[in-house]
Write an enzyme that holds these catalytic residues in place. Sequence first.
Site, PDB file in Angstrom:
ATOM      1  N   LYS A   1       0.843  -1.211   0.000  1.00 29.48           N
ATOM      2  CA  LYS A   1       0.000   0.000   0.000  1.00 29.48           C
ATOM      3  C   LYS A   1       0.871   1.251   0.000  1.00 29.48           C
ATOM      4  O   LYS A   1       0.642   2.192  -0.758  1.00 29.48           O
ATOM      5  CB  LYS A   1      -0.912   0.005   1.235  1.00 29.48           C
ATOM      6  CG  LYS A   1      -2.095  -0.937   1.099  1.00 29.48           C
ATOM      7  CD  LYS A   1      -2.831  -1.158   2.403  1.00 29.48           C
ATOM      8  CE  LYS A   1      -3.894  -2.235   2.201  1.00 29.48           C
ATOM      9  NZ  LYS A   1      -4.496  -2.729   3.439  1.00 29.48           N
TER      10      LYS A   1
ATOM     11  N   GLN B   1      -4.982  -1.372   9.544  1.00 28.33           N
ATOM     12  CA  GLN B   1      -4.822  -2.713   8.974  1.00 28.33           C
ATOM     13  C   GLN B   1      -5.436  -3.763   9.918  1.00 28.33           C
ATOM     14  O   GLN B   1      -5.105  -3.815  11.099  1.00 28.33           O
ATOM     15  CB  GLN B   1      -3.322  -2.989   8.757  1.00 28.33           C
ATOM     16  CG  GLN B   1      -3.028  -4.302   8.076  1.00 28.33           C
ATOM     17  CD  GLN B   1      -3.567  -4.366   6.651  1.00 28.33           C
ATOM     18  OE1 GLN B   1      -3.412  -3.444   5.867  1.00 28.33           O
ATOM     19  NE2 GLN B   1      -4.215  -5.470   6.322  1.00 28.33           N
TER      20      GLN B   1
ATOM     21  N   ASP C   1     -11.463   2.929   3.874  1.00 27.25           N
ATOM     22  CA  ASP C   1     -11.864   1.522   3.758  1.00 27.25           C
ATOM     23  C   ASP C   1     -13.395   1.398   3.716  1.00 27.25           C
ATOM     24  O   ASP C   1     -13.920   0.340   3.364  1.00 27.25           O
ATOM     25  CB  ASP C   1     -11.340   0.730   4.963  1.00 27.25           C
ATOM     26  CG  ASP C   1     -10.150  -0.150   4.608  1.00 27.25           C
ATOM     27  OD1 ASP C   1      -9.940  -0.411   3.407  1.00 27.25           O
ATOM     28  OD2 ASP C   1      -9.452  -0.583   5.540  1.00 27.25           O
TER      29      ASP C   1
END
Length: 292
Positions: free
Chosen positions: A54, A98, A121
């Site tokens: 990422k 994460q 997200d």
Amino acid sequence: MAATRIDGKAFAAELRQRIADQVAALKAEHGVTPGLAVVLVGEDPASQIYVRSKNKQTVEAGMNSFEHRLPADATQAELLALIGRLNADREVHGILVQLPLPDHIDEAEVINAISVKKDVDGFTVANAGRLATGQRAMVPCTPLGCLMLLRDLLGDLSGKEAVVIGRSNIVGKPMAALLTAESATVTVAHSRTVDLPAVVRRADIVVAAVGRPQMVKGDWIKPGATVIDVGINRTEDGLVGDVDYDAVAAVAGAVTPVPGGVGPMTIACLLANTLTACCRSNGLPDPKGLVA
Ligand code: NAD
């Protein structure tokens, strides 16, 4: 005739290029650089690989990447304090925590502490609610990537029969909401669905997000259907999806491979969401071709 192999890797590369072009224009015209903060707690090896990739792709797209690593024994309070600082930081437009988090951390509380506007997200309850009610939302990256592939291949999805296998909050449910918003007729199948093959046989569009190696068989597929395989399963034979690729490709119109299908789209859509969040926080229109 063999099915089209949907090249998610190439599509994602082209998407990242479009994002990089729009990031460059944003910098030149408005002096703003989108910034993504990634929070990693602990040393989970798979998470470390995801975070590294990422970070790399964020920088390649011309954006700022801020990495925050906390030890595995970090407390809930420390994590919430970090998210509070990132929420207030004007250089940070997107925040990603994460997952999975260590067991002693309340994952839902941490996720929901992220500002709705920075929730790239799309996992906060607020964004899930917005998506479900047709309001402007940050859309979870994996289903957003699937939608982009479907639109590119099929154009208008209105009236199509879609079957989503799996009802998770990160893939199945938002995928069903997105397809409903496209006016598809959507069925959500799951572990308790009776006669899954018969349900899947109705579908013009199948999205498999289960986590069971090669579960979806060739004789489940309506001839010509489009099959999107979200599954990532590590087996003795390597990485495989939820779809029995060869058998399904003999019947379907188009199928995504694993690897090289949905996977690369997920990070590309994270970059797209970060750019979208940056534009919105600066009162600018949404970037072109990157939102649901
Ligand atoms: P999950 O475990 O949260 O959900 C799985 C879903 O599958 C559940 O809703 C369950 O009801 C359903 N299910 C289980 N067994 C079933 C059966 N026999 N028949 C029908 N349905 C069944 O999983 P998830 O987080 O949604 O992920 C699903 C898969 O997608 C996993 O393989 C995961 O690794 C992969 N994934 C890939 C990406 C990507 O970027 N490509 C992103 C997220 C998840």
